[in-house]
Scaffold this motif. Structure first.
Motif, PDB file in Angstrom:
ATOM      1  N   ARG A  38      29.699  48.895  46.695  1.00 25.08           N
ATOM      2  CA  ARG A  38      29.188  49.956  47.567  1.00 25.08           C
ATOM      3  C   ARG A  38      29.494  51.342  47.019  1.00 25.08           C
ATOM      4  NH1 ARG A  38      30.393  45.810  50.646  1.00 25.08           N
ATOM      5  NH2 ARG A  38      32.622  46.188  50.715  1.00 25.08           N
ATOM      6  N   TYR A  39      30.361  51.407  46.012  1.00 28.57           N
ATOM      7  CA  TYR A  39      30.783  52.704  45.498  1.00 28.57           C
ATOM      8  C   TYR A  39      30.301  52.963  44.080  1.00 28.57           C
ATOM      9  CZ  TYR A  39      33.908  51.557  49.334  1.00 28.57           C
ATOM     10  OH  TYR A  39      34.401  51.164  50.553  1.00 28.57           O
ATOM     11  N   ARG A  40      30.004  51.897  43.302  1.00 24.33           N
ATOM     12  CA  ARG A  40      29.680  52.088  41.895  1.00 24.33           C
ATOM     13  C   ARG A  40      28.476  51.284  41.434  1.00 24.33           C
ATOM     14  NH1 ARG A  40      32.152  56.739  40.807  1.00 24.33           N
ATOM     15  NH2 ARG A  40      34.127  56.737  41.912  1.00 24.33           N
ATOM     16  N   GLY A  41      27.585  50.883  42.325  1.00 20.46           N
ATOM     17  CA  GLY A  41      26.421  50.116  41.892  1.00 20.46           C
ATOM     18  C   GLY A  41      26.818  48.714  41.474  1.00 20.46           C
ATOM     19  N   ILE A  42      26.477  48.330  40.241  1.00 21.67           N
ATOM     20  CA  ILE A  42      26.855  47.018  39.715  1.00 21.67           C
ATOM     21  C   ILE A  42      28.207  47.139  39.011  1.00 21.67           C
ATOM     22  CG2 ILE A  42      26.289  45.230  38.034  1.00 21.67           C
ATOM     23  CD1 ILE A  42      24.541  45.116  40.448  1.00 21.67           C
ATOM     24  N   CYS A  43      29.128  46.255  39.332  1.00 22.40           N
ATOM     25  CA  CYS A  43      30.430  46.220  38.667  1.00 22.40           C
ATOM     26  C   CYS A  43      30.651  44.852  38.030  1.00 22.40           C
ATOM     27  CB  CYS A  43      31.557  46.522  39.657  1.00 22.40           C
ATOM     28  SG  CYS A  43      31.738  48.289  40.049  1.00 22.40           S
ATOM     29  N   VAL A  44      31.576  44.820  37.090  1.00 25.85           N
ATOM     30  CA  VAL A  44      31.844  43.634  36.290  1.00 25.85           C
ATOM     31  C   VAL A  44      33.246  43.125  36.602  1.00 25.85           C
ATOM     32  CG1 VAL A  44      31.981  42.748  33.924  1.00 25.85           C
ATOM     33  CG2 VAL A  44      30.355  44.543  34.478  1.00 25.85           C
ATOM     34  N   GLY A  45      33.428  41.824  36.486  1.00 24.12           N
ATOM     35  CA  GLY A  45      34.749  41.233  36.643  1.00 24.12           C
ATOM     36  C   GLY A  45      34.995  40.180  35.582  1.00 24.12           C
ATOM     37  N   THR A  46      36.278  39.891  35.336  1.00 25.39           N
ATOM     38  CA  THR A  46      36.682  38.898  34.347  1.00 25.39           C
ATOM     39  C   THR A  46      37.533  37.835  35.026  1.00 25.39           C
ATOM     40  OG1 THR A  46      36.810  40.678  32.706  1.00 25.39           O
ATOM     41  CG2 THR A  46      37.787  38.559  32.110  1.00 25.39           C
ATOM     42  N   LEU A  47      37.199  36.579  34.816  1.00 24.24           N
ATOM     43  CA  LEU A  47      38.001  35.498  35.375  1.00 24.24           C
ATOM     44  C   LEU A  47      39.322  35.387  34.615  1.00 24.24           C
ATOM     45  CD1 LEU A  47      35.257  32.756  35.842  1.00 24.24           C
ATOM     46  CD2 LEU A  47      36.417  34.001  37.665  1.00 24.24           C
ATOM     47  N   VAL A  48      40.442  35.538  35.324  1.00 17.51           N
ATOM     48  CA  VAL A  48      41.760  35.313  34.732  1.00 17.51           C
ATOM     49  C   VAL A  48      42.381  34.046  35.324  1.00 17.51           C
ATOM     50  CG1 VAL A  48      42.183  37.702  34.106  1.00 17.51           C
ATOM     51  CG2 VAL A  48      42.746  36.941  36.414  1.00 17.51           C
ATOM     52  N   HIS A  49      41.635  33.397  36.171  1.00 14.48           N
ATOM     53  CA  HIS A  49      41.918  32.089  36.757  1.00 14.48           C
ATOM     54  C   HIS A  49      40.561  31.632  37.269  1.00 14.48           C
ATOM     55  CE1 HIS A  49      43.131  29.156  39.863  1.00 14.48           C
ATOM     56  NE2 HIS A  49      44.270  29.035  39.200  1.00 14.48           N
ATOM     57  N   GLN A  50      40.366  30.364  37.498  1.00 14.35           N
ATOM     58  CA  GLN A  50      39.035  29.923  37.942  1.00 14.35           C
ATOM     59  C   GLN A  50      38.668  30.461  39.322  1.00 14.35           C
ATOM     60  OE1 GLN A  50      37.436  26.078  37.531  1.00 14.35           O
ATOM     61  NE2 GLN A  50      37.644  26.071  35.314  1.00 14.35           N
ATOM     62  N   THR A  51      39.630  30.995  40.057  1.00 12.44           N
ATOM     63  CA  THR A  51      39.311  31.582  41.361  1.00 12.44           C
ATOM     64  C   THR A  51      39.844  33.010  41.499  1.00 12.44           C
ATOM     65  OG1 THR A  51      41.306  30.605  42.332  1.00 12.44           O
ATOM     66  CG2 THR A  51      39.258  29.352  42.539  1.00 12.44           C
ATOM     67  N   VAL A  52      40.201  33.659  40.387  1.00 17.61           N
ATOM     68  CA  VAL A  52      40.739  35.021  40.433  1.00 17.61           C
ATOM     69  C   VAL A  52      39.964  35.899  39.454  1.00 17.61           C
ATOM     70  CG1 VAL A  52      42.774  36.493  40.145  1.00 17.61           C
ATOM     71  CG2 VAL A  52      43.040  34.164  41.038  1.00 17.61           C
ATOM     72  N   VAL A  53      39.456  37.033  39.966  1.00 20.16           N
ATOM     73  CA  VAL A  53      38.639  37.947  39.170  1.00 20.16           C
ATOM     74  C   VAL A  53      39.391  39.258  38.976  1.00 20.16           C
ATOM     75  CG1 VAL A  53      36.472  39.263  39.087  1.00 20.16           C
ATOM     76  CG2 VAL A  53      36.492  36.933  40.033  1.00 20.16           C
ATOM     77  N   LEU A  54      39.488  39.717  37.738  1.00 22.12           N
ATOM     78  CA  LEU A  54      40.059  41.024  37.410  1.00 22.12           C
ATOM     79  C   LEU A  54      38.934  42.036  37.333  1.00 22.12           C
ATOM     80  CD1 LEU A  54      42.573  42.705  36.317  1.00 22.12           C
ATOM     81  CD2 LEU A  54      41.693  42.126  34.041  1.00 22.12           C
ATOM     82  N   THR A  55      39.076  43.161  38.052  1.00 21.25           N
ATOM     83  CA  THR A  55      38.027  44.177  38.063  1.00 21.25           C
ATOM     84  C   THR A  55      38.662  45.552  38.231  1.00 21.25           C
ATOM     85  OG1 THR A  55      35.874  44.765  39.037  1.00 21.25           O
ATOM     86  CG2 THR A  55      37.611  44.042  40.555  1.00 21.25           C
ATOM     87  N   ALA A  56      37.843  46.572  38.491  1.00 27.66           N
ATOM     88  CA  ALA A  56      38.338  47.934  38.685  1.00 27.66           C
ATOM     89  C   ALA A  56      38.513  48.219  40.178  1.00 27.66           C
ATOM     90  CB  ALA A  56      37.366  48.942  38.077  1.00 27.66           C
ATOM     91  N   ALA A  57      39.637  48.848  40.524  1.00 28.11           N
ATOM     92  CA  ALA A  57      39.916  49.134  41.934  1.00 28.11           C
ATOM     93  C   ALA A  57      38.874  50.060  42.549  1.00 28.11           C
ATOM     94  CB  ALA A  57      41.315  49.736  42.073  1.00 28.11           C
ATOM     95  N   VAL A  58      38.314  50.978  41.757  1.00 25.93           N
ATOM     96  CA  VAL A  58      37.339  51.918  42.299  1.00 25.93           C
ATOM     97  C   VAL A  58      36.048  51.232  42.726  1.00 25.93           C
ATOM     98  CG1 VAL A  58      38.166  54.016  41.177  1.00 25.93           C
ATOM     99  CG2 VAL A  58      36.638  52.470  39.945  1.00 25.93           C
ATOM    100  N   CYS A  59      35.833  49.998  42.259  1.00 27.93           N
ATOM    101  CA  CYS A  59      34.624  49.277  42.647  1.00 27.93           C
ATOM    102  C   CYS A  59      34.741  48.656  44.035  1.00 27.93           C
ATOM    103  CB  CYS A  59      34.325  48.177  41.630  1.00 27.93           C
ATOM    104  SG  CYS A  59      33.714  48.768  40.045  1.00 27.93           S
ATOM    105  N   VAL A  60      35.970  48.480  44.526  1.00 28.23           N
ATOM    106  CA  VAL A  60      36.166  47.758  45.787  1.00 28.23           C
ATOM    107  C   VAL A  60      36.908  48.591  46.840  1.00 28.23           C
ATOM    108  CG1 VAL A  60      36.055  45.477  44.748  1.00 28.23           C
ATOM    109  CG2 VAL A  60      38.250  46.662  44.843  1.00 28.23           C
ATOM    110  N   CYS A  61      37.288  49.826  46.497  1.00 19.84           N
ATOM    111  CA  CYS A  61      38.031  50.676  47.435  1.00 19.84           C
ATOM    112  C   CYS A  61      37.382  52.044  47.518  1.00 19.84           C
ATOM    113  CB  CYS A  61      39.484  50.842  46.994  1.00 19.84           C
ATOM    114  SG  CYS A  61      40.416  49.311  46.883  1.00 19.84           S
TER     115      CYS A  61
END
Length: 328
Positions: A38-61
Motif C-alpha cells: 500500500r506504500y510502495r507499489g510492488i515489493c519483493v521478498g526473499t524466502l529465508v525459511h519456507q514460511t518466512v519472507v525477508l523484505t523491506a519494512a517500508v513496504c509493510v509499515c
C-alpha cells in the motif's frame, strides 16, 4: 559476467551479450516472492525459511503513523512470472520488524533502514507450484567481508535503462518476468555520495534531523551503465557468494536516482537491526547455498526480448522535475 553464443551461418560468429538484466532460467530463483504494498507499489521478498519472507519494512509499515496497519497482505509464491493467474497466493499472518521509537521522525528514519519478516500462513507443497519454494541462506551476522569490485546480483521486476528519464508523473514500466542483474561492490564515497545526500534529504523531509549512518551500507553499481534495479525492487536482496548480505530498503532516496546506475544496500550489522536479526535468527532455515559461480551458471536461459506491461504502474513517490542517466 557476459554470456556468449555461437551462431553458424556459413562461419562461426560469437555474439557476447553485456550485463543487462537477464531473465533467469526457469526455477533458478525459487526463493523470490512479490506482493502489493500500500506504500510502495510492488515489493519483493526473499524466502529465508519456507514460511518466512525477508523484505523491506517500508513496504509493510506506514512511516507517518503509529497505528499498526491491519489490512491483509498476500504474497505470491511459486512463480517468477507476474500474472493474476500465476503463482500461489499465501496470506501473511504476522509481521515482525525492529522495535520502532514513538517519535515519528526517528520512526521514519529507522523504517528506511530496517528489514521486516513476513510469516506465511502455511507451507506450500512442491506439487502445487510451478517453481517449488526453497529458502536462501542469509548472512544475518554480516560475516561476509566483501571486496571492492566483487560481483553480486540483485533480483526484481523492474530496472531503469541507460537514457531512460524520470518524469514528474509517477509512472514507470514493470516487467512480467523476473530479472537478475549483476552489480559490482564499489566505493561509497566515489559512487554513492549523491545518493546518500538524496537519502538524507528525504529523511529530513520526514522530520529526521540526525546524521545518516553509512557504516551498514554497501554501494553497488553496474559498471557498464546499462541498467539498475529500481521501482518494483524494494525489498530485493543483494546476493553475494550465494547468500543474502543486504536488502534494498530505502526507496525515498532511490526514487530520484533510478538513472544513476548506483544503489545503496543496507546490511544487517547495525543497531537496532543487528539486535532484531539475532532475535529472529532461529526462524532462518536455508535450503540453498552454493558458491557464487555455481549460482550464476544456473541462472542463464536463452536471451529474449523484454516483456514490458502494456499499462503503466503509478502511485509511487512523486518527483520534482526530471532526472536522466546523464545526472551522475
Amino acid at each position: 559476467m557476459n554470456k556468449c553464443s555461437i551462431i553458424f551461418l556459413g562461419i562461426l560468429v560469437t555474439i557476447c551479450y553485456g550485463r543487462e538484466p537477464i531473465k533467469p532460467f526457469h526455477g533458478a530463483v525459487p526463493y523470490m516472492v512479490y506482493y502489493t504494498s500500500r506504500y510502495r507499489g510492488i515489493c519483493v521478498g526473499t524466502l529465508v525459511h519456507q514460511t518466512v519472507v525477508l523484505t523491506a519494512a517500508v513496504c509493510v509499515c506506514n512511516p507517518r503513523s503509529l497505528i499498526p496497519d491491519t489490512q491483509p497482505i498476500n504474497v505470491v509464491t511459486g512463480t517468477s512470472y507476474r500474472h493474476p493467474r500465476r503463482g500461489v497466493r499465501v496470506q501473511i499472518t504476522k509481521i515482525l520488524k525492529p522495535k520502532m521509537p514513538t517519535d515519528l521522525s526517528r520512526r521514519a528514519h529507522e523504517l528506511q533502514i530496517s528489514p521486516a519478516l513476513l510469516l506465511m500462513k502455511r507451507k506450500i507443497p512442491d506439487v502445487l507450484t510451478e517453481v517449488p519454494l526453497r529458502a536462501l541462506d542469509i548472512d544475518w551476522m554480516s560475516e561476509e567481508s566483501l571486496n571492492l569490485q566483487e560481483e553480486c546480483m540483485m533480483i526484481g521486476w523492474h530496472f531503469f535503462y541507460k537514457n531512460d528519464k524520470i518524469f514528474p508523473v509517477s509512472k514507470f514500466l514493470l516487467q512480467r518476468n523476473i530479472r537478475v542483474q549483476f552489480l559490482n561492490v564499489v566505493r561509497m564515497h566515489a559512487w554513492c555520495d549523491v545518493l546518500s545526500i538524496k537519502l538524507e534529504k528525504s529523511l529530513a523531509n520526514l522530520g529526521y534531523e540526525g546524521e545518516l549512518d553509512k557504516s551498514n551500507m554497501i554501494c553497488v553499481r553496474d559498471p557498464d551503465q546499462a541498467a539498475q534495479p529500481c521501482h518494483g525492487s524494494y525489498g530485493s536482496p543483494l546476493v553475494c557468494r550465494g547468500r543474502v548480505v543486504g536488502v534494498m530498503v530505502s526507496p525515498d532516496g532511490q526514487w530520484t536516482n533510478c538513472t544513476g546506475q548506483s544503489n545503496i544496500i543496507h546490511r544487517f550489522n547495525t543497531s537496532p537491526i543487528s539486535n532484531f536479526m539475532k532475535c529472529v535468527s532461529g526462524m532462518f532455515s536455508s535450503e540453498m547455498r552454493s558458491n557464487g559461480e555455481e549460482m550464476k551458471k544456473a541462472l542463464y536461459d536463452e536471451m529474449d526480448e523484454y516483456d514490458y506491461l502494456p499499462a503503466l504502474y503509478g502511485r509511487v513517490v512523486a518527483v520534482d522535475g526530471e532526472s536522466s542517466s546523464d545526472e551522475i
